[in-house]
Design an enzyme around this catalytic site. Structure first.
Site, PDB file in Angstrom:
ATOM      1  N   LYS A  56       0.890  -1.369   0.050  1.00 55.84           N
ATOM      2  CA  LYS A  56       0.088   0.149  -0.127  1.00 55.84           C
ATOM      3  C   LYS A  56       0.747   1.418   0.057  1.00 55.84           C
ATOM      4  O   LYS A  56       0.517   2.410  -0.661  1.00 55.84           O
ATOM      5  CB  LYS A  56      -0.944   0.167   1.444  1.00 55.84           C
ATOM      6  N   CYS A  72      -0.522   0.317   6.123  1.00 54.99           N
ATOM      7  CA  CYS A  72      -0.718  -0.210   7.351  1.00 54.99           C
ATOM      8  C   CYS A  72      -1.502  -1.535   6.962  1.00 54.99           C
ATOM      9  O   CYS A  72      -2.449  -1.446   6.157  1.00 54.99           O
ATOM     10  CB  CYS A  72      -1.484   0.399   8.274  1.00 54.99           C
ATOM     11  N   ASP A  73      -1.501  -2.487   7.742  1.00 56.16           N
ATOM     12  CA  ASP A  73      -2.367  -3.584   7.620  1.00 56.16           C
ATOM     13  C   ASP A  73      -2.540  -4.325   8.677  1.00 56.16           C
ATOM     14  O   ASP A  73      -1.537  -4.073   9.681  1.00 56.16           O
ATOM     15  CB  ASP A  73      -2.105  -4.678   6.292  1.00 56.16           C
ATOM     16  N   GLN A  74      -3.494  -5.320   8.916  1.00 59.26           N
ATOM     17  CA  GLN A  74      -3.858  -6.121  10.019  1.00 59.26           C
ATOM     18  C   GLN A  74      -4.134  -7.530   9.351  1.00 59.26           C
ATOM     19  O   GLN A  74      -4.863  -7.647   8.600  1.00 59.26           O
ATOM     20  CB  GLN A  74      -4.865  -5.803  10.883  1.00 59.26           C
TER      21      GLN A  74
END
Length: 197
Positions: A56, A72-74
């Site tokens: 991203k 960001c990511d989860q």
């Protein structure tokens, strides 16, 4: 300039509350396709969160030369390594909540900063989360009140809202649960001179 490569309202709220100057741009990433490709390469939940955050940030970095771009990511994984994705619909949300009920899972929250197409900082936090046993009646009532908000959240919960009722124990940062390892990010921004020290 700091650019958040996300339209996440939770991440925007965290940065605003911490008085971090930023603008937000959508990365335009097909997350499902990216996840499928990365999983095919054998990435575990931690590595997958990191890779998606970087993807991203890289995508947005091309559009804003010289900016610090934050991706960001989860990801969520059960103790056996099984990964859980965002619910596709309400029936899937019920299935996920029943699966998490009475179990421990790990939430991996990754952040990567890219400048001029090169990653210059990354941090991944893992939060250990214990879901209390959930009755079918509770799950139905919870989704009746929370579905419109939690449908966008991995695990079907917003810890800053009624989702807190799902847990009997949490070990880790609430910021990471909300989608951003905020304290390490603030440290990096102070070192870079973006924030006052």
């Amino acid at each position: 300039m700091i650019v958040l490569a996300s339209q996440s309202s939770s991440r925007r709220a965290l940065l605003q509350a911490a008085q971090v100057p930023f603008e937000a741009l959508s990365p335009g990433v097909d997350e499902d396709a990216a996840k499928d490709a990365l999983r095919a390469d054998g990435l575990d939940a931690r590595a997958l969160a990191d890779a998606l955050a970087e993807l991203k940030a890289l995508r947005v970095s091309r559009r804003v030369p010289g900016a610090l771009v934050l991706g960001c990511d989860q990801t969520l994984s059960l103790a056996d390594g099984t990964m859980i994705d965002k619910a596709v619909d309400r029936a899937d949300a019920e299935r996920i909540l029943k699966l998490l009920s009475g179990k421990v899972h790990h939430l991996h929250s990754a952040a990567v900063i890219v400048m001029n197409g090169e990653p210059i900082w990354r941090h991944i936090e893992r939060v250990r989360m214990t879901v209390r046993p959930l009755s079918d009646a509770f799950i139905t009532s919870y989704l009746d009140s929370e579905w419109d908000q939690c449908r966008w959240c991995v695990g079907c919960y917003r810890i800053e809202g009624p989702g807190a009722q799902l847990f009997s124990r949490i070990e880790g940062s609430q910021f990471a649960i909300q989608g951003l390892p905020l304290l390490p990010l603030l440290d990096f921004l102070r070192i870079r001179g973006v924030l006052p020290s």
